[in-house]
Structures are given as structure tokens and as C-alpha cells.
Design an enzyme around this catalytic site. Structure first.
Site, PDB file in Angstrom:
ATOM      1  N   GLY A  32       2.097  -4.441  -0.864  1.00 42.77           N
ATOM      2  CA  GLY A  32       2.945  -3.968  -1.645  1.00 42.77           C
ATOM      3  C   GLY A  32       3.501  -3.082  -2.558  1.00 42.77           C
ATOM      4  O   GLY A  32       2.551  -1.464  -2.919  1.00 42.77           O
ATOM      5  N   TYR A  33       4.376  -2.762  -3.603  1.00 43.98           N
ATOM      6  CA  TYR A  33       5.037  -1.453  -4.487  1.00 43.98           C
ATOM      7  C   TYR A  33       4.425  -0.313  -3.435  1.00 43.98           C
ATOM      8  O   TYR A  33       4.567   0.636  -3.449  1.00 43.98           O
ATOM      9  CB  TYR A  33       3.571  -0.947  -4.929  1.00 43.98           C
ATOM     10  CG  TYR A  33       4.205  -0.305  -6.187  1.00 43.98           C
ATOM     11  CD1 TYR A  33       5.376  -0.936  -7.109  1.00 43.98           C
ATOM     12  CD2 TYR A  33       4.690   0.626  -7.091  1.00 43.98           C
ATOM     13  CE1 TYR A  33       5.889  -0.878  -8.473  1.00 43.98           C
ATOM     14  CE2 TYR A  33       5.224   1.101  -7.689  1.00 43.98           C
ATOM     15  CZ  TYR A  33       5.476   0.584  -9.055  1.00 43.98           C
ATOM     16  OH  TYR A  33       6.286   1.171  -9.510  1.00 43.98           O
ATOM     17  N   GLY A  77       5.080   6.608   2.671  1.00 37.93           N
ATOM     18  CA  GLY A  77       4.088   6.301   3.554  1.00 37.93           C
ATOM     19  C   GLY A  77       3.496   4.649   3.864  1.00 37.93           C
ATOM     20  O   GLY A  77       3.905   4.181   5.530  1.00 37.93           O
ATOM     21  N   HIS A  78       4.166   3.494   3.294  1.00 40.00           N
ATOM     22  CA  HIS A  78       4.786   1.887   4.269  1.00 40.00           C
ATOM     23  C   HIS A  78       5.456   2.424   5.226  1.00 40.00           C
ATOM     24  O   HIS A  78       5.784   2.052   5.914  1.00 40.00           O
ATOM     25  CB  HIS A  78       4.542   1.680   2.992  1.00 40.00           C
ATOM     26  CG  HIS A  78       3.803   0.973   2.063  1.00 40.00           C
ATOM     27  ND1 HIS A  78       3.926   1.208   0.878  1.00 40.00           N
ATOM     28  CD2 HIS A  78       2.274   0.213   2.483  1.00 40.00           C
ATOM     29  CE1 HIS A  78       2.603   0.834   0.077  1.00 40.00           C
ATOM     30  NE2 HIS A  78       1.734   0.488   1.118  1.00 40.00           N
ATOM     31  N   LYS A 113      -4.293   7.269   5.066  1.00 40.67           N
ATOM     32  CA  LYS A 113      -4.907   7.969   3.662  1.00 40.67           C
ATOM     33  C   LYS A 113      -6.035   6.606   3.628  1.00 40.67           C
ATOM     34  O   LYS A 113      -7.146   7.535   2.779  1.00 40.67           O
ATOM     35  CB  LYS A 113      -4.553   6.868   2.230  1.00 40.67           C
ATOM     36  CG  LYS A 113      -4.295   8.001   1.389  1.00 40.67           C
ATOM     37  CD  LYS A 113      -3.694   8.180   0.984  1.00 40.67           C
ATOM     38  CE  LYS A 113      -3.456   6.949  -0.334  1.00 40.67           C
ATOM     39  NZ  LYS A 113      -4.542   6.263  -0.399  1.00 40.67           N
ATOM     40  N   LEU A 168       0.301   9.788  -0.580  1.00 41.51           N
ATOM     41  CA  LEU A 168       1.591   8.964  -1.279  1.00 41.51           C
ATOM     42  C   LEU A 168       0.415   7.412  -1.743  1.00 41.51           C
ATOM     43  O   LEU A 168      -0.129   7.207  -0.321  1.00 41.51           O
ATOM     44  CB  LEU A 168       2.339   8.099  -0.607  1.00 41.51           C
ATOM     45  CG  LEU A 168       3.495   9.743  -0.724  1.00 41.51           C
ATOM     46  CD1 LEU A 168       4.782   9.129   0.577  1.00 41.51           C
ATOM     47  CD2 LEU A 168       4.051  10.282  -1.386  1.00 41.51           C
ATOM     48  N   SER A 169       0.845   6.765  -3.036  1.00 39.70           N
ATOM     49  CA  SER A 169      -0.492   6.072  -2.619  1.00 39.70           C
ATOM     50  C   SER A 169       0.471   4.758  -3.886  1.00 39.70           C
ATOM     51  O   SER A 169       0.738   5.681  -5.258  1.00 39.70           O
ATOM     52  CB  SER A 169      -1.958   6.074  -3.742  1.00 39.70           C
ATOM     53  OG  SER A 169      -2.654   4.992  -4.031  1.00 39.70           O
ATOM     54  N   ARG A 224      -1.602   3.566  -6.169  1.00 42.90           N
ATOM     55  CA  ARG A 224      -1.710   3.554  -7.444  1.00 42.90           C
ATOM     56  C   ARG A 224      -1.076   4.828  -8.364  1.00 42.90           C
ATOM     57  O   ARG A 224      -1.331   5.400  -9.688  1.00 42.90           O
ATOM     58  CB  ARG A 224      -3.645   3.841  -7.555  1.00 42.90           C
ATOM     59  CG  ARG A 224      -3.739   2.921  -6.919  1.00 42.90           C
ATOM     60  CD  ARG A 224      -5.351   1.979  -6.804  1.00 42.90           C
ATOM     61  NE  ARG A 224      -5.487   0.938  -7.220  1.00 42.90           N
ATOM     62  CZ  ARG A 224      -6.533   0.434  -5.945  1.00 42.90           C
ATOM     63  NH1 ARG A 224      -6.315   1.261  -4.873  1.00 42.90           N
ATOM     64  NH2 ARG A 224      -7.603  -1.073  -5.855  1.00 42.90           N
TER      65      ARG A 224
END
Ligand code: PAF
Length: 298
Positions: free
Chosen positions: A35-36, A40-41, A153, A188-189, A191
Site C-alpha cells: 500500500g501507500y 512506481g506501483h 528497486k 520512488l518509495s 518510505r
């Protein structure tokens, strides 16, 4: 788009959708996430949408892949926003199980991929990959996808999961997808939200150091692995807040160490992999240096 929270409901929705599509072989594409969701997702969902008939996204912050002092409790979560992103990308089914649904009792079975999990994040985060392979194997059994999409990544994750699927004859193809970056290069992450603006700007040393490695590999193909590592490390150390966890150069996808004296030209593909802390936030990034194939004209 349908949202389901139980395994039973998910299975019956997939079966129902398969019946509705009049094709001899209906393919299921699966994007497992915690999630979040970010771009990238979204790129994984786009690939799944292009390649397969039914797209399933899972959102599950998997407790067994976090160490005791890691950020399981504080891992960012925003279900409402995630559902909007999934809807926009044309996902058919979003699976959001509870911890109780996935682990009704503590699991006594874990999957361990030896040989690929001892280095990099496996060394810094003991038990992490056993948690990843175990939950992904469970999710594969639940969703039964034909294709599963993962971002590069987490290159070690891609290598480990590809090995698991091959070793256990799982009928699914792992599709590795390119790293997505902000315009200024930051990978992109989920975190990244933890970073202060100062830490965020310092974190650009990661992509800068990887670009230097790429440039050096093109300009000086006979550069040694030791020289390459020094170049990358020096660039990261220019950032006063960066605390290096590892800067590793390994074969890919085998993830085997290469001798410092060895020249890049003598090797097949290698990966430059980084894990660096900025304040409390540990970021990873990597870049694959692909061997230029020499074509001989006769
Ligand atoms: O990459 C992730 O987000 C997680 O490791 C995964 C694959 C969803 C397993 O929990």
C-alpha cells in the site's frame, strides 16, 4: 473495481470474472503491495493491465517481514487514496486482508531461499526475506496469478522471488519492472514520506552515485570493481547526513560477490546496490550495469 477482504471472497470473485470473459485462456495479473501507492506501483498496475485480462492488486503490510525494531506499526497507510490510485489504473479486484485473515495462527511454515538472501538487505534485515517469500507464496496460492509484477528497486526481492518460483515450480511468471524516479532522480518509495526536506535533498546522492557508475562503465569499461565501488562510495559520502549501510557490487541475478580487482569488462551483468540511512529513514537504490554485447561482423 471490487474490494475484497477475505480469501474466500477473492477466490469467488476471480472465478466469476474468469467465467464472464469469453476467451479460451483468461490470464490473471497480480501486483502485490504493502500500500501507500505511488507512481512506481502505478507503473506495475499499468503493465499488468496491458498484459493480462484480470488485474488483482493486494494491499497488505506483512508483519513477518519486519524486524522487531523496524517500522511495521508506523509504516504509512492510506487505504482511501490507494483505492483511488488502483481505480485510476484499471485494477479489477483489490484484496485487502487483515493480519488475522492472512495468519489466523502463527505460521509454522516458512520459505527460505538460500544463497540469495545472505547479502545486501538480507544481511542488514535478518529474516526479512523469509517473511517476503512466505507471504508472496501464500498470496500466489490465494490469487493463482499467471503473471506477477515487481519493481526492480527491490532488485534482491526480484532475484529471490524468481528463484523461489523456479525452485518450487510455481506456475507464475515474475515480471520485473523498471525503477520509477522523481524528476530529480530520487527512486520512488513509500518510505520517502519519512524524509525531512533536508534529508530528501541529501538523498539525491544515491541516484547521482549510480549515474556516475553508469558513466564510468561506459567511459572506462576496464574499470575495476574496487574502483567503481570507491567512486560510488565517495559520491555518497559527500552528503553529510548519509550513513552507509552497504554499497555492494554483485552479479545479477545470481547476487554473488565479485573480486575487487576484477575488471567490469570481464564480467557479465552486475548490479550496484545501495542502502543508506538519512536520519531514521533507510533508503535502497540500485542500478544494473549491463554488458554491452559485442557483435562481430564476418
Ligand atoms: O515489495 C513489497 O511491497 C513487499 O515486499 C511485498 C512483495 C508486497 C511482500 O509483502
Amino acid at each position: 473495481m471490487i474490494t475484497v477482504r477475505t480469501i474466500q471472497e477473492l477466490r469467488s470473485q476471480i472465478a466469476g470474472m474468469k467465467k464472464q470473459i469469453s476467451k479460451p485462456e483468461v490470464t490473471v495479473g497480480f501486483v502485490p503491495t504493502m500500500g501507500y501507492l505511488h507512481e512506481g506501483h502505478a507503473s506495475l498496475m499499468k503493465q499488468a493491465r496491458n498484459k493480462t485480462d484480470i488485474v488483482v492488486l493486494s494491499i497488505f503490510v506483512n508483519p513477518i517481514q519486519f524486524g522487531p525494531n523496524e517500522d511495521f506499526e508506523s509504516y504509512p497507510r492510506d487505504e482511501k487514496r490507494d483505492l483511488a490510485v488502483a481505480e485510476k489504473e484499471g485494477v479489477d479486484i483489490v484484496f485487502i486482508p487483515s493480519v488475522k485473515e492472512m495468519y489466523p495462527q502463527p505460521t509454522k511454515t516458512t520459505i527460505k531461499v538460500a544463497g540469495l538472501t545472505e547479502r545486501l538487505c538480507g544481511a542488514s534485515r535478518p529474516g526479512h526475506f523469509d517473511g517476503v517469500t512466505t507471504v508472496v507464496a501464500k498470496l500466489f496460492n490465494i490469487v493463482q496469478p499467471d503473471f506477477a509484477f515487481f519493481g526492480m528497486k527491490d532488485a534482491q526481492q526480484v532475484a529471490v522471488l524468481s528463484q523461489m518460483v523456479a525452485d518450487l515450480n510455481m506456475p507464475v511468471t515474475i515480471v520485473p519492472c523498471p525503477i520509477m524516479r522523481e524528476d530529480d532522480g530520487l527512486a520512488l518509495s513509500s518510505r520517502n514520506v519519512y524524509l525531512s526536506s533536508e534529508e530528501r535533498s541529501q538523498a539525491l546522492c544515491l541516484s547521482r552515485s549510480l549515474s556516475l557508475a553508469e558513466k564510468a562503465s561506459k567511459e572506462r569499461p576496464d574499470i575495476t570493481i574496487g574502483e567503481l565501488r570507491s567512486l560510488v562510495t565517495a559520491e555518497i559520502k559527500k552528503s553529510p547526513v548519509a550513513v552507509i549501510d552497504y554499497v555492494e557490487i554483485l552479479t545479477f541475478p545470481g547476487l554473488q560477490p565479485v573480486h575487487e580487482e576484477q575488471k567490469l569488462t570481464d564480467l557479465e551483468d552486475v548490479i550496484v546496490a545501495l542502502a543508506v540511512k538519512f536520519g531514521k529513514t533507510r533508503l535502497i537504490d540500485n542500478h544494473r550495469l549491463q554488458k554491452v554485447k559485442v557483435v562481430s561482423h564476418v
